[in-house]
Scaffold this motif. Structure first.
Motif, short mmCIF file in Angstrom:
data_model
loop_
_atom_site.label_atom_id
_atom_site.label_comp_id
_atom_site.label_asym_id
_atom_site.label_seq_id
_atom_site.Cartn_x
_atom_site.Cartn_y
_atom_site.Cartn_z
N ILE A 97 0.41 47.62 -7.22
CA ILE A 97 1.54 46.81 -7.86
C ILE A 97 1.00 46.19 -9.18
O ILE A 97 1.76 46.47 -10.27
CB ILE A 97 2.07 45.90 -6.84
CG1 ILE A 97 2.56 46.20 -5.62
CG2 ILE A 97 2.98 44.86 -7.38
CD1 ILE A 97 2.87 45.35 -4.49
N GLU A 98 -0.08 45.71 -9.08
CA GLU A 98 -0.52 45.25 -10.37
C GLU A 98 -0.66 46.18 -11.47
O GLU A 98 -0.43 45.74 -12.73
CB GLU A 98 -1.83 44.47 -10.08
CG GLU A 98 -1.64 43.07 -9.21
CD GLU A 98 -3.07 42.78 -8.84
OE1 GLU A 98 -4.13 43.05 -9.11
OE2 GLU A 98 -2.99 41.56 -7.67
N GLN A 99 -1.21 47.45 -11.11
CA GLN A 99 -1.49 48.29 -12.14
C GLN A 99 -0.19 48.83 -12.86
O GLN A 99 0.11 48.95 -14.01
CB GLN A 99 -2.22 49.49 -11.39
CG GLN A 99 -3.48 49.32 -11.39
CD GLN A 99 -4.09 50.39 -10.30
OE1 GLN A 99 -3.43 51.37 -10.03
NE2 GLN A 99 -5.52 50.24 -10.19
N PHE A 100 0.91 49.21 -11.81
CA PHE A 100 2.24 49.42 -12.33
C PHE A 100 3.03 48.43 -13.08
O PHE A 100 3.68 48.70 -14.07
CB PHE A 100 2.95 50.08 -11.15
CG PHE A 100 3.11 51.61 -11.38
CD1 PHE A 100 3.34 52.40 -12.19
CD2 PHE A 100 2.07 52.08 -10.27
CE1 PHE A 100 3.27 53.79 -12.29
CE2 PHE A 100 1.92 53.67 -10.30
CZ PHE A 100 2.36 54.37 -11.15
N ASP A 101 2.71 47.09 -12.70
CA ASP A 101 3.48 45.97 -13.50
C ASP A 101 3.01 46.02 -14.97
O ASP A 101 3.87 46.02 -15.85
CB ASP A 101 3.04 44.80 -12.86
CG ASP A 101 3.94 44.65 -11.51
OD1 ASP A 101 5.02 45.05 -11.47
OD2 ASP A 101 3.71 43.72 -10.90
N ARG A 102 1.78 46.36 -15.17
CA ARG A 102 1.21 46.47 -16.37
C ARG A 102 1.65 47.76 -17.33
O ARG A 102 2.03 47.48 -18.40
CB ARG A 102 -0.15 46.48 -16.46
CG ARG A 102 -0.86 45.01 -15.83
CD ARG A 102 -2.51 44.92 -16.49
NE ARG A 102 -3.05 45.89 -15.53
CZ ARG A 102 -3.78 45.43 -14.43
NH1 ARG A 102 -3.38 44.07 -13.83
NH2 ARG A 102 -4.64 46.46 -13.56
N ILE A 103 1.59 48.68 -16.51
CA ILE A 103 2.13 50.01 -17.02
C ILE A 103 3.38 49.76 -17.75
O ILE A 103 3.99 50.20 -18.65
CB ILE A 103 1.85 51.24 -15.93
CG1 ILE A 103 0.38 51.54 -15.83
CG2 ILE A 103 2.58 52.41 -16.65
CD1 ILE A 103 0.18 52.56 -14.84
N ASP A 141 11.84 51.07 -8.16
CA ASP A 141 12.16 50.91 -6.60
C ASP A 141 11.08 51.16 -5.85
O ASP A 141 10.93 50.36 -4.51
CB ASP A 141 13.10 52.13 -6.44
CG ASP A 141 14.58 52.17 -7.06
OD1 ASP A 141 14.87 50.98 -7.31
OD2 ASP A 141 15.38 52.97 -6.89
N TYR A 142 10.11 51.76 -6.25
CA TYR A 142 8.74 51.85 -5.43
C TYR A 142 8.16 50.60 -5.38
O TYR A 142 7.80 50.16 -3.96
CB TYR A 142 7.90 52.87 -5.86
CG TYR A 142 6.84 53.56 -4.91
CD1 TYR A 142 6.97 53.65 -3.88
CD2 TYR A 142 5.51 53.12 -5.45
CE1 TYR A 142 5.91 54.22 -2.93
CE2 TYR A 142 4.44 53.51 -4.87
CZ TYR A 142 4.54 54.00 -3.38
OH TYR A 142 3.54 54.11 -2.81
N LEU A 143 8.00 49.86 -6.19
CA LEU A 143 7.49 48.86 -6.48
C LEU A 143 8.31 47.68 -5.57
O LEU A 143 7.44 47.10 -4.86
CB LEU A 143 7.29 48.29 -7.95
CG LEU A 143 6.23 48.98 -8.81
CD1 LEU A 143 6.24 48.69 -10.24
CD2 LEU A 143 4.80 49.33 -8.20
N THR A 144 9.43 47.88 -5.79
CA THR A 144 10.33 46.54 -4.93
C THR A 144 9.97 46.94 -3.35
O THR A 144 9.79 46.03 -2.38
CB THR A 144 11.68 47.01 -5.09
OG1 THR A 144 11.86 46.32 -6.51
CG2 THR A 144 12.60 46.16 -4.16
#
Length: 395
Positions: A175-181, A199-202
């Motif tokens: 989650i943290e990686q993709f929030d930054r990406i 959607d995936y992160l949610t």
């Protein structure tokens, strides 16, 4: 609760403003919710395989894969993955395998192999981590190996002997990686891809981490309307009941006859055996002294098919003991009352089939049905030799 009580509690619920908020959020389209795959390990592994593929259609290139490898490299266990050597890997030639020899995810570089065991609701069991490690070691002798144990919060393997080999990793880190990406690269991504990732992160936050806005609202509503919600939950249908008709269809399509029903079990006989099996046993509603049984719900993420002789009159019991022990491949039963001579199991996690089409379930059954038919046929052949003896005990 009486009908009047239920109606009163229901009115209180639908007039709660938090319920309106929850309803609105639930109606927000989310591809993972729509497909009903929010908590299925197989689907999560499939999506992760796509995101980790530097040549995938997501357009991220090696961005996520690189961050993923860097995150793993910080573990004291991942000794063969040096953070400073990650950029030197040949990302153009990486191969990603799914369910190869039952391994969830395998990333294969020219000089490195990453083995990922993905656990969402279940724990490692039956020495599976050791087996996977031995498989990787024997098949990729010349490559460096790194083993990863992926869970929602980065738990250690249940098997303590494997903790020195498997680096723990968490969905929280993903989650943290993709929030930054997404903050940096979100605008450059295809709109569809961007929405899929959101959607995936949610879904991860909501279903795995339980820290989404929906979770907070749901918890608040539950506390305020607990009596009604508990009542509904206790009386709703479940996945075991939803899957039962699929097993019935498969069994009846094979020309067999359904036997005593119970939640999570599909029991049956062949049509010929149905005419000779006495019904003087103990334990099943229809009192059959013998049945073929499929446990698809209580088998801990697997289907268990077996032949079962139920407790009953000694003279009937002895006929089955004698007949079943004559069949090639029959095992010696552990007990004296409930006798199991044949057992065949295969992987089947009911959570994977929540909201699934009948065809998806049938595909899984089809793969193993030949073995089921083989056992049924040879058991039927032997029991028919005792037709006269068995018919003497029919009412």
């Amino acid at each position: 609760m009486t009908e009047i009580n239920v109606r009163e509690k229901y009115r209180e619920l639908i007039n709660d403003i938090d319920f309106d908020k929850l309803e609105l959020l639930l109606k927000t389209p989310n591809i993972f919710q729509i497909l009903g795959v929010a908590r299925t390990e197989i689907r999560h592994s499939n999506f992760l395989a796509w995101l980790l593929n530097p040549n995938g259609s997501h357009g991220l290139g090696k961005l996520f894969l690189t961050k993923f490898l860097r995150g793993i490299s910080t573990s004291d266990v991942a000794t063969e993955l040096d953070e400073f050597e990650i950029e030197e890997l040949n990302f153009n030639n990486v191969e990603i395998r799914r369910e190869w020899k039952n391994i969830d995810l395998l990333l294969i570089f020219d000089s490195l192999v990453i083995c990922i065991e993905n656990k969402i609701d279940s724990k490692d069991h039956s020495n599976q981590l050791t087996k996977y490690r031995e498989i990787v070691n024997s098949n990729f002798k010349s490559k460096k190996k790194v083993f990863v144990y992926l869970t929602p919060i980065g738990e250690l393997p249940t098997d303590k002997t494997e903790r020195e080999y498997y680096a723990p990793y968490s969905y929280q880190e993903i989650i943290e990686q993709f929030d930054r990406i997404l903050k940096i690269h979100g605008n450059s991504l295809n709109n569809g891809v961007n929405q899929y990732i959101l959607d995936y992160l949610t879904t991860i936050k909501r279903e795995l981490m339980k820290n989404d806005e929906l979770n907070e609202l749901a918890d608040k509503i539950y506390k305020n309307h607990r009596e009604l919600i508990d009542f509904v939950f206790e009386h709703k249908s479940d996945i075991a009941s939803e899957l039962y008709p699929v097993f019935v269809k498969k069994i009846e399509n094979s020309g067999w006859v359904m036997g005593s029903k119970h939640k999570g079990f599909a029991r049956f006989l062949t049509s010929e055996l149905d005419n000779i099996i006495p019904k003087k046993g103990k334990g099943w509603p229809l009192k059959e002294n013998f049945l073929f049984e499929i446990d698809y719900f209580w088998g801990k993420k697997k289907v268990v098919f077996k032949t079962v002789v139920s407790p009953g009159a000694p003279e009937i019991h002895d006929i089955f003991k004698k007949a079943m022990s004559n069949i090639e491949g029959a095992k010696k039963p552990r007990g004296n009352k409930w006798l199991v001579h044949f057992i065949h199991t295969w992987k089947f996690d009911v959570e994977d089939f929540i909201g699934a089409d009948e065809s998806e379930v049938m595909k899984v059954l089809d793969k193993e049905w030949g073995k089921v038919q083989e056992i049924v046929n040879k058991v039927e052949t032997e029991l028919l030799k005792y037709k006269t003896e068995l018919q003497q005990h029919l009412e």
